[in-house]
Motif scaffolding. Structure first.
Motif, PDB file in Angstrom:
ATOM      1  N   GLY A  19     -26.754   2.936 -61.836  1.00 50.90           N
ATOM      2  CA  GLY A  19     -27.661   1.828 -62.122  1.00 50.90           C
ATOM      3  C   GLY A  19     -27.117   0.908 -63.200  1.00 50.90           C
ATOM      4  N   PHE A  20     -26.595   1.491 -64.270  1.00 52.77           N
ATOM      5  CA  PHE A  20     -26.048   0.687 -65.359  1.00 52.77           C
ATOM      6  C   PHE A  20     -24.849  -0.139 -64.909  1.00 52.77           C
ATOM      7  CE2 PHE A  20     -22.882   0.127 -68.677  1.00 52.77           C
ATOM      8  CZ  PHE A  20     -23.614  -0.596 -69.623  1.00 52.77           C
ATOM      9  N   TYR A  21     -23.877   0.500 -64.257  1.00 54.85           N
ATOM     10  CA  TYR A  21     -22.650  -0.212 -63.876  1.00 54.85           C
ATOM     11  C   TYR A  21     -22.885  -1.214 -62.747  1.00 54.85           C
ATOM     12  CZ  TYR A  21     -20.155   2.528 -67.237  1.00 54.85           C
ATOM     13  OH  TYR A  21     -19.732   3.065 -68.425  1.00 54.85           O
ATOM     14  N   THR A  22     -23.891  -0.955 -61.907  1.00 54.30           N
ATOM     15  CA  THR A  22     -24.254  -1.943 -60.891  1.00 54.30           C
ATOM     16  C   THR A  22     -24.719  -3.230 -61.568  1.00 54.30           C
ATOM     17  OG1 THR A  22     -24.818  -0.259 -59.259  1.00 54.30           O
ATOM     18  CG2 THR A  22     -25.836  -2.428 -58.968  1.00 54.30           C
ATOM     19  N   LYS A  23     -25.537  -3.088 -62.609  1.00 45.83           N
ATOM     20  CA  LYS A  23     -25.995  -4.256 -63.362  1.00 45.83           C
ATOM     21  C   LYS A  23     -24.851  -4.891 -64.146  1.00 45.83           C
ATOM     22  CE  LYS A  23     -30.632  -2.384 -63.979  1.00 45.83           C
ATOM     23  NZ  LYS A  23     -31.527  -1.751 -64.970  1.00 45.83           N
ATOM     24  N   LEU A  24     -24.053  -4.083 -64.827  1.00 51.55           N
ATOM     25  CA  LEU A  24     -22.971  -4.603 -65.670  1.00 51.55           C
ATOM     26  C   LEU A  24     -21.981  -5.447 -64.869  1.00 51.55           C
ATOM     27  CD1 LEU A  24     -21.574  -4.659 -68.485  1.00 51.55           C
ATOM     28  CD2 LEU A  24     -20.297  -2.636 -67.734  1.00 51.55           C
ATOM     29  N   PHE A  25     -21.552  -4.940 -63.716  1.00 47.19           N
ATOM     30  CA  PHE A  25     -20.532  -5.633 -62.925  1.00 47.19           C
ATOM     31  C   PHE A  25     -21.111  -6.478 -61.790  1.00 47.19           C
ATOM     32  CE2 PHE A  25     -17.970  -2.151 -64.780  1.00 47.19           C
ATOM     33  CZ  PHE A  25     -17.068  -2.948 -65.465  1.00 47.19           C
ATOM     34  N   GLY A  26     -22.436  -6.415 -61.573  1.00 50.94           N
ATOM     35  CA  GLY A  26     -23.042  -7.190 -60.496  1.00 50.94           C
ATOM     36  C   GLY A  26     -22.513  -6.784 -59.139  1.00 50.94           C
ATOM     37  N   ALA A  27     -22.254  -5.488 -58.968  1.00 54.49           N
ATOM     38  CA  ALA A  27     -21.682  -4.982 -57.715  1.00 54.49           C
ATOM     39  C   ALA A  27     -22.227  -3.588 -57.435  1.00 54.49           C
ATOM     40  CB  ALA A  27     -20.165  -4.927 -57.804  1.00 54.49           C
ATOM     41  N   ALA A  37     -18.917   8.673 -57.915  1.00 56.52           N
ATOM     42  CA  ALA A  37     -19.101   7.306 -57.416  1.00 56.52           C
ATOM     43  C   ALA A  37     -17.901   6.479 -57.838  1.00 56.52           C
ATOM     44  CB  ALA A  37     -20.382   6.688 -57.973  1.00 56.52           C
ATOM     45  N   ASN A  38     -17.573   5.458 -57.035  1.00 61.19           N
ATOM     46  CA  ASN A  38     -16.539   4.519 -57.474  1.00 61.19           C
ATOM     47  C   ASN A  38     -16.966   3.099 -57.168  1.00 61.19           C
ATOM     48  OD1 ASN A  38     -15.213   3.332 -55.110  1.00 61.19           O
ATOM     49  ND2 ASN A  38     -14.237   5.309 -54.758  1.00 61.19           N
ATOM     50  N   PHE A  39     -16.531   2.215 -58.041  1.00 60.55           N
ATOM     51  CA  PHE A  39     -16.760   0.787 -57.905  1.00 60.55           C
ATOM     52  C   PHE A  39     -15.402   0.125 -57.736  1.00 60.55           C
ATOM     53  CE2 PHE A  39     -20.493   2.207 -60.078  1.00 60.55           C
ATOM     54  CZ  PHE A  39     -21.513   1.328 -59.755  1.00 60.55           C
ATOM     55  N   ALA A  40     -15.260  -0.741 -56.753  1.00 56.82           N
ATOM     56  CA  ALA A  40     -14.029  -1.510 -56.541  1.00 56.82           C
ATOM     57  C   ALA A  40     -14.332  -2.946 -56.984  1.00 56.82           C
ATOM     58  CB  ALA A  40     -13.607  -1.454 -55.083  1.00 56.82           C
ATOM     59  N   ILE A  41     -14.159  -3.214 -58.250  1.00 60.71           N
ATOM     60  CA  ILE A  41     -14.512  -4.495 -58.848  1.00 60.71           C
ATOM     61  C   ILE A  41     -13.373  -5.487 -58.607  1.00 60.71           C
ATOM     62  CG2 ILE A  41     -15.167  -5.669 -60.991  1.00 60.71           C
ATOM     63  CD1 ILE A  41     -17.117  -3.398 -60.056  1.00 60.71           C
ATOM     64  N   THR A  42     -13.737  -6.664 -58.115  1.00 63.75           N
ATOM     65  CA  THR A  42     -12.747  -7.700 -57.837  1.00 63.75           C
ATOM     66  C   THR A  42     -12.320  -8.424 -59.110  1.00 63.75           C
ATOM     67  OG1 THR A  42     -13.696  -8.014 -55.655  1.00 63.75           O
ATOM     68  CG2 THR A  42     -12.272  -9.765 -56.457  1.00 63.75           C
ATOM     69  N   GLU A  43     -13.314  -8.805 -59.915  1.00 58.90           N
ATOM     70  CA  GLU A  43     -13.006  -9.565 -61.124  1.00 58.90           C
ATOM     71  C   GLU A  43     -13.816  -9.028 -62.284  1.00 58.90           C
ATOM     72  OE1 GLU A  43     -10.749 -11.844 -63.155  1.00 58.90           O
ATOM     73  OE2 GLU A  43     -10.496 -11.802 -60.997  1.00 58.90           O
ATOM     74  N   PRO A  44     -13.176  -8.448 -63.297  1.00 55.87           N
ATOM     75  CA  PRO A  44     -11.742  -8.217 -63.401  1.00 55.87           C
ATOM     76  C   PRO A  44     -11.328  -7.105 -62.437  1.00 55.87           C
ATOM     77  CG  PRO A  44     -12.853  -7.114 -65.219  1.00 55.87           C
ATOM     78  CD  PRO A  44     -13.909  -7.863 -64.440  1.00 55.87           C
ATOM     79  N   PRO A  45     -10.066  -7.108 -61.990  1.00 55.07           N
ATOM     80  CA  PRO A  45      -9.628  -6.082 -61.039  1.00 55.07           C
ATOM     81  C   PRO A  45      -9.716  -4.686 -61.666  1.00 55.07           C
ATOM     82  CG  PRO A  45      -7.881  -7.715 -61.446  1.00 55.07           C
ATOM     83  CD  PRO A  45      -9.020  -8.035 -62.338  1.00 55.07           C
TER      84      PRO A  45
END
Length: 172
Positions: A19-27, A37-45
């Protein structure tokens, strides 16, 4: 080196952290499995890995660089060998719900764990079909310093909860 930095952190509560990282990175997370869980953030990579390890929350599990393919893994391993950094190689290792080709860099000055890897395919299990892979052997090899052997047995990054959920051996 071209790729995406990976940051793997231990979290106490996976759902709260998602929940926190979804809000932090908007993803939304790219993958969610028991204890992982893993997040593949585009920006920043960034490839952000969350490993549920109650009591260890907020600590670093390991670092990495995700590269495009096995050729890039091999090129980085050769480049690092040329500058005197030994490595522990893993081929077709099932780890973190993915089959990977990778290596771990040995001899970091402060004991941090760095892996250079590419994902070959998704996996339904954290540590492979038999759950027999684990973090302890890689950690012991890295702690021993530069090794004379060119390869180690297939291992994985460390988590207690995900390993238990996947039927693996718990790592303290």
């Amino acid at each position: 080196m071209t790729g995406r930095i990976q940051l793997a952190i231990n979290v106490d509560d996976l759902g709260e952290s998602i929940g926190f990282y979804t809000k932090l990175f908007g993803a939304e997370p790219a993958k969610v499995r028991p204890g992982y869980a893993n997040f593949a953030i585009t920006e920043p990579p960034l490839k952000l890995i969350l490993l549920e390890n109650p009591g260890q929350g907020g600590t670093l599990n390991h670092l990495g660089v995700e590269v495009a393919d096995t050729d890039a893994v091999d090129a980085e391993q050769r480049r690092l060998a040329e500058v005197g950094l030994a490595s522990i190689e893993e081929r077709e290792a099932t780890c973190c719900y993915a089959k990977q080709n990778k290596f771990w860099v040995e001899g970091t000055p402060d004991g941090e764990r760095w892996e250079i890897y590419t994902v070959l395919e998704d996996s339904q299990t954290f540590w492979g079909q038999d759950g027999g892979q684990g973090w302890a052997a890689v950690e012991a090899a890295l702690d021993a310093g530069p090794s004379a052997s060119p390869a180690a047995t297939t291992q994985c990054c460390g988590t207690e909860s995900a390993g238990q959920a996947a039927g693996g051996v718990a790592v303290p």
